[in-house]
Design a protein around this motif. Sequence first.
Motif, PDB file in Angstrom:
ATOM      1  N   ASP A 183       0.778   9.347  11.091  1.00  0.00           N
ATOM      2  CA  ASP A 183      -0.114   9.929  12.102  1.00  0.00           C
ATOM      3  C   ASP A 183      -1.561   9.818  11.647  1.00  0.00           C
ATOM      4  OD1 ASP A 183       1.985  10.560  13.761  1.00  0.00           O
ATOM      5  OD2 ASP A 183       2.062  12.686  13.191  1.00  0.00           O
ATOM      6  N   GLN A 184      -1.805  10.082  10.372  1.00  0.00           N
ATOM      7  CA  GLN A 184      -3.168   9.976   9.839  1.00  0.00           C
ATOM      8  C   GLN A 184      -3.687   8.547   9.941  1.00  0.00           C
ATOM      9  OE1 GLN A 184      -2.984  11.629   5.782  1.00  0.00           O
ATOM     10  NE2 GLN A 184      -4.331  13.256   6.497  1.00  0.00           N
ATOM     11  N   ILE A 185      -2.840   7.595   9.579  1.00  0.00           N
ATOM     12  CA  ILE A 185      -3.251   6.189   9.623  1.00  0.00           C
ATOM     13  C   ILE A 185      -3.614   5.786  11.051  1.00  0.00           C
ATOM     14  CG2 ILE A 185      -2.412   3.814   9.382  1.00  0.00           C
ATOM     15  CD1 ILE A 185      -0.701   4.886   7.005  1.00  0.00           C
ATOM     16  N   ARG A 186      -2.759   6.140  11.999  1.00  0.00           N
ATOM     17  CA  ARG A 186      -3.000   5.737  13.388  1.00  0.00           C
ATOM     18  C   ARG A 186      -4.208   6.444  13.975  1.00  0.00           C
ATOM     19  NH1 ARG A 186       3.229   5.522  13.814  1.00  0.00           N
ATOM     20  NH2 ARG A 186       3.622   3.299  14.152  1.00  0.00           N
ATOM     21  N   ASP A 187      -4.478   7.643  13.514  1.00  0.00           N
ATOM     22  CA  ASP A 187      -5.644   8.378  13.997  1.00  0.00           C
ATOM     23  C   ASP A 187      -6.933   7.726  13.512  1.00  0.00           C
ATOM     24  OD1 ASP A 187      -6.919  10.727  15.279  1.00  0.00           O
ATOM     25  OD2 ASP A 187      -7.484  11.220  13.213  1.00  0.00           O
ATOM     26  N   GLN A 188      -6.960   7.300  12.251  1.00  0.00           N
ATOM     27  CA  GLN A 188      -8.175   6.728  11.677  1.00  0.00           C
ATOM     28  C   GLN A 188      -8.282   5.226  11.884  1.00  0.00           C
ATOM     29  OE1 GLN A 188      -7.872   9.424   7.719  1.00  0.00           O
ATOM     30  NE2 GLN A 188      -9.640   8.069   7.783  1.00  0.00           N
ATOM     31  N   GLN A 221      10.664   2.878   2.232  1.00  0.00           N
ATOM     32  CA  GLN A 221      12.032   2.872   1.699  1.00  0.00           C
ATOM     33  C   GLN A 221      13.034   3.749   2.463  1.00  0.00           C
ATOM     34  OE1 GLN A 221      12.017   0.396   0.149  1.00  0.00           O
ATOM     35  NE2 GLN A 221      10.320   0.254  -1.270  1.00  0.00           N
ATOM     36  N   HIS A 222      12.615   4.908   2.954  1.00  0.00           N
ATOM     37  CA  HIS A 222      13.521   5.757   3.737  1.00  0.00           C
ATOM     38  C   HIS A 222      12.690   6.814   4.435  1.00  0.00           C
ATOM     39  CE1 HIS A 222      17.371   7.635   4.836  1.00  0.00           C
ATOM     40  NE2 HIS A 222      17.944   6.530   4.356  1.00  0.00           N
ATOM     41  N   SER A 223      13.352   7.635   5.238  1.00  0.00           N
ATOM     42  CA  SER A 223      12.661   8.703   5.961  1.00  0.00           C
ATOM     43  C   SER A 223      13.178  10.091   5.613  1.00  0.00           C
ATOM     44  CB  SER A 223      12.808   8.488   7.475  1.00  0.00           C
ATOM     45  OG  SER A 223      14.175   8.573   7.863  1.00  0.00           O
ATOM     46  N   HIS A 224      14.449  10.199   5.207  1.00  0.00           N
ATOM     47  CA  HIS A 224      15.027  11.522   4.997  1.00  0.00           C
ATOM     48  C   HIS A 224      14.586  12.088   3.646  1.00  0.00           C
ATOM     49  CE1 HIS A 224      17.824  14.853   4.749  1.00  0.00           C
ATOM     50  NE2 HIS A 224      18.117  14.649   6.031  1.00  0.00           N
ATOM     51  N   PRO A 225      14.112  13.341   3.616  1.00  0.00           N
ATOM     52  CA  PRO A 225      13.594  13.908   2.360  1.00  0.00           C
ATOM     53  C   PRO A 225      14.603  13.939   1.224  1.00  0.00           C
ATOM     54  CG  PRO A 225      13.739  15.582   4.091  1.00  0.00           C
ATOM     55  CD  PRO A 225      13.929  14.274   4.741  1.00  0.00           C
ATOM     56  N   GLU A 226      15.881  14.137   1.529  1.00  0.00           N
ATOM     57  CA  GLU A 226      16.872  14.181   0.450  1.00  0.00           C
ATOM     58  C   GLU A 226      17.056  12.821  -0.204  1.00  0.00           C
ATOM     59  OE1 GLU A 226      20.398  15.874   2.128  1.00  0.00           O
ATOM     60  OE2 GLU A 226      19.493  17.851   2.437  1.00  0.00           O
ATOM     61  N   VAL A 227      17.047  11.773   0.602  1.00  0.00           N
ATOM     62  CA  VAL A 227      17.156  10.425   0.038  1.00  0.00           C
ATOM     63  C   VAL A 227      15.890  10.063  -0.720  1.00  0.00           C
ATOM     64  CG1 VAL A 227      17.516   7.983   0.564  1.00  0.00           C
ATOM     65  CG2 VAL A 227      18.740   9.725   1.870  1.00  0.00           C
ATOM     66  N   LEU A 228      14.736  10.377  -0.146  1.00  0.00           N
ATOM     67  CA  LEU A 228      13.472  10.086  -0.817  1.00  0.00           C
ATOM     68  C   LEU A 228      13.375  10.806  -2.151  1.00  0.00           C
ATOM     69  CD1 LEU A 228      11.124  10.244   2.289  1.00  0.00           C
ATOM     70  CD2 LEU A 228      11.618   8.199   0.922  1.00  0.00           C
ATOM     71  N   LYS A 229      13.826  12.040  -2.191  1.00  0.00           N
ATOM     72  CA  LYS A 229      13.799  12.798  -3.449  1.00  0.00           C
ATOM     73  C   LYS A 229      14.694  12.133  -4.481  1.00  0.00           C
ATOM     74  CE  LYS A 229      14.036  17.519  -5.241  1.00  0.00           C
ATOM     75  NZ  LYS A 229      14.293  18.954  -4.890  1.00  0.00           N
ATOM     76  N   ALA A 230      15.883  11.689  -4.063  1.00  0.00           N
ATOM     77  CA  ALA A 230      16.793  10.995  -4.978  1.00  0.00           C
ATOM     78  C   ALA A 230      16.189   9.673  -5.458  1.00  0.00           C
ATOM     79  CB  ALA A 230      18.131  10.742  -4.298  1.00  0.00           C
ATOM     80  N   GLN A 257       8.608  15.308   0.593  1.00  0.00           N
ATOM     81  CA  GLN A 257       8.443  16.511   1.404  1.00  0.00           C
ATOM     82  C   GLN A 257       8.774  16.215   2.870  1.00  0.00           C
ATOM     83  OE1 GLN A 257       6.322  15.379  -0.800  1.00  0.00           O
ATOM     84  NE2 GLN A 257       5.972  16.987  -2.302  1.00  0.00           N
ATOM     85  N   THR A 258       9.354  17.189   3.538  1.00  0.00           N
ATOM     86  CA  THR A 258       9.789  17.019   4.925  1.00  0.00           C
ATOM     87  C   THR A 258       8.654  16.471   5.791  1.00  0.00           C
ATOM     88  OG1 THR A 258      11.382  18.814   4.702  1.00  0.00           O
ATOM     89  CG2 THR A 258      10.730  18.209   6.942  1.00  0.00           C
ATOM     90  N   ASN A 259       8.959  15.414   6.508  1.00  0.00           N
ATOM     91  CA  ASN A 259       8.017  14.783   7.441  1.00  0.00           C
ATOM     92  C   ASN A 259       6.796  14.176   6.761  1.00  0.00           C
ATOM     93  OD1 ASN A 259       9.646  15.478   9.650  1.00  0.00           O
ATOM     94  ND2 ASN A 259       8.639  17.476   9.871  1.00  0.00           N
ATOM     95  N   ILE A 260       6.873  13.916   5.432  1.00  0.00           N
ATOM     96  CA  ILE A 260       5.713  13.356   4.736  1.00  0.00           C
ATOM     97  C   ILE A 260       5.321  12.001   5.309  1.00  0.00           C
ATOM     98  CG2 ILE A 260       7.215  12.411   2.914  1.00  0.00           C
ATOM     99  CD1 ILE A 260       3.563  13.575   2.453  1.00  0.00           C
ATOM    100  N   ASN A 261       6.315  11.145   5.597  1.00  0.00           N
ATOM    101  CA  ASN A 261       5.986   9.825   6.132  1.00  0.00           C
ATOM    102  C   ASN A 261       5.412   9.920   7.541  1.00  0.00           C
ATOM    103  OD1 ASN A 261       6.714   8.387   3.844  1.00  0.00           O
ATOM    104  ND2 ASN A 261       8.832   8.107   4.514  1.00  0.00           N
ATOM    105  N   ALA A 304       0.851  -1.190   0.000  1.00  0.00           N
ATOM    106  CA  ALA A 304       0.000   0.000   0.000  1.00  0.00           C
ATOM    107  C   ALA A 304       0.888   1.241   0.000  1.00  0.00           C
ATOM    108  CB  ALA A 304      -0.917  -0.006   1.221  1.00  0.00           C
ATOM    109  N   TYR A 305       1.001   1.899  -1.141  1.00  0.00           N
ATOM    110  CA  TYR A 305       1.770   3.139  -1.211  1.00  0.00           C
ATOM    111  C   TYR A 305       1.105   4.147  -0.287  1.00  0.00           C
ATOM    112  CZ  TYR A 305       5.119   6.094  -3.774  1.00  0.00           C
ATOM    113  OH  TYR A 305       6.188   6.870  -4.142  1.00  0.00           O
TER     114      TYR A 305
END
Length: 451
Positions: A292-297, A268-277, A283-287, A240-241
């Motif tokens: 947070d949204q998943i755990r809330d719902q 795959q990763h957490s850091h925005p620079e690696v994710l962009k590559a 985007q910063t803190n996208i994951n 699930a992307y």
Amino acid sequence: MTRHPQKNPQKPSVAFAHLGCEKNRVDTEHMLGLLNKAGYRVTEEDSDASVVVVNTCSFIQEAREESVKKLVDLADQGKELIIAGCLAQHFREDLLRSLPEAKAIVGTGDYQHIVEVLKKVENGEKVTQVTENPTFVGDENLPRLRTTSKSVAYIKIAEGCDYRCSFCIIPKLRGNKRSRPIQSIVNEAKELAKNGVKELILISQISTNYGIDLYGKPKLAELLRELGSVNIPWIRVHYAYPTGLTKKVLEAYHEVPNVLPYLDLPLQHSHPEVLKAMNRPWQTNINEFLLDQIRDQLPNAILRTTLIVGFPGETSTHFDHLVSFIKNQKFDHIGVFTFSKEEGTPSATMPNQIPKEISNARKDHLMSIQQPIAAELNSRWIGKTVDVLIEQINPQTGDLTGRCSRFAPEVDGNVHVKALKDSKEASLGMMVPVLITDSDIYDLSGEIIET
């Protein structure tokens, strides 16, 4: 896999060797079904077969090496080979030229032609059956002979991928995304239910993008609600992307009783620079935001993720960010892979490639962090009663091994169930209520509760 000695004795016996992912497994099962229907004798023993169909994997270098080793081993035994799957799609005629025992290659979008291919091989032809840009996706009418346990089945809801992650060759191997209609999937699910399936696992490269090509927008939520009417206790979704886990999709997870709150998120990763590559949402803190949204719902969600370490340019700062991310998020299950330099992908030529020993050390460090997290999360299940799908029985002791909904087959843990003299007899494929009494890093243990 079962033998079919009643088949036409004039036809050659055919063995199958399966390598790779669940999508390959489904393709193998359809090839088996097609050959079975055509009257061929199918066996799981190489020694009993004159022809072996090898359904190969070519996702990363290690998978290619495993596929090639299997082909060479069979060739050394004098077997005639039909090479199917991703390696065939990837290298095509090269395989026929380099391996005299190879009589045919069959691409990832051409497995439905396996009977015609085998007939040509029987007539002495060398066959290349590979569609350059695969379009076939299959349907519920395609014969299938399942090789997994009677109680668990995988079903492809889509094939291929439209994303272009910089490390991945899947679009080259499997083509662009193409979804099956909802009714086709539901029809197959109903047939599997009649055959005793207790767990149905939906697979595609990115399941949250299901239906975009057919309906103009994602339809995973609608598919899950339709599958709610199928008499299968567990429906599990793989891959699930996370950007596709919308409020509508999470509501379906929450409201459809047989859809498990199990989310397999390939972050795959957490850091925005690696994710962009990596050419992923960066985007910063996208994951963090998505989780947070998943755990809330879906507060009872079981979360699995996969991560890549040693991606080109991954600095110690990037890796420290990933370490903190794992410590903070506390995933139930994690798979960590070292970066594989795949020819033909953008990441293969990126600067600052990471030495293998550093990648391996980072992988080991992440797993050392995850293990106590996994152990602590498992321990929270002690004292709970859960349904367990029985998959193994020790003939000497009567002890049972199975899984609760927390564990997906092959990649997660098991539930070990102590046999009780006064308990009712359990059999393979049964779901039984089990009181969890103990846990470790990966597994749970318990006792059957009489009902």
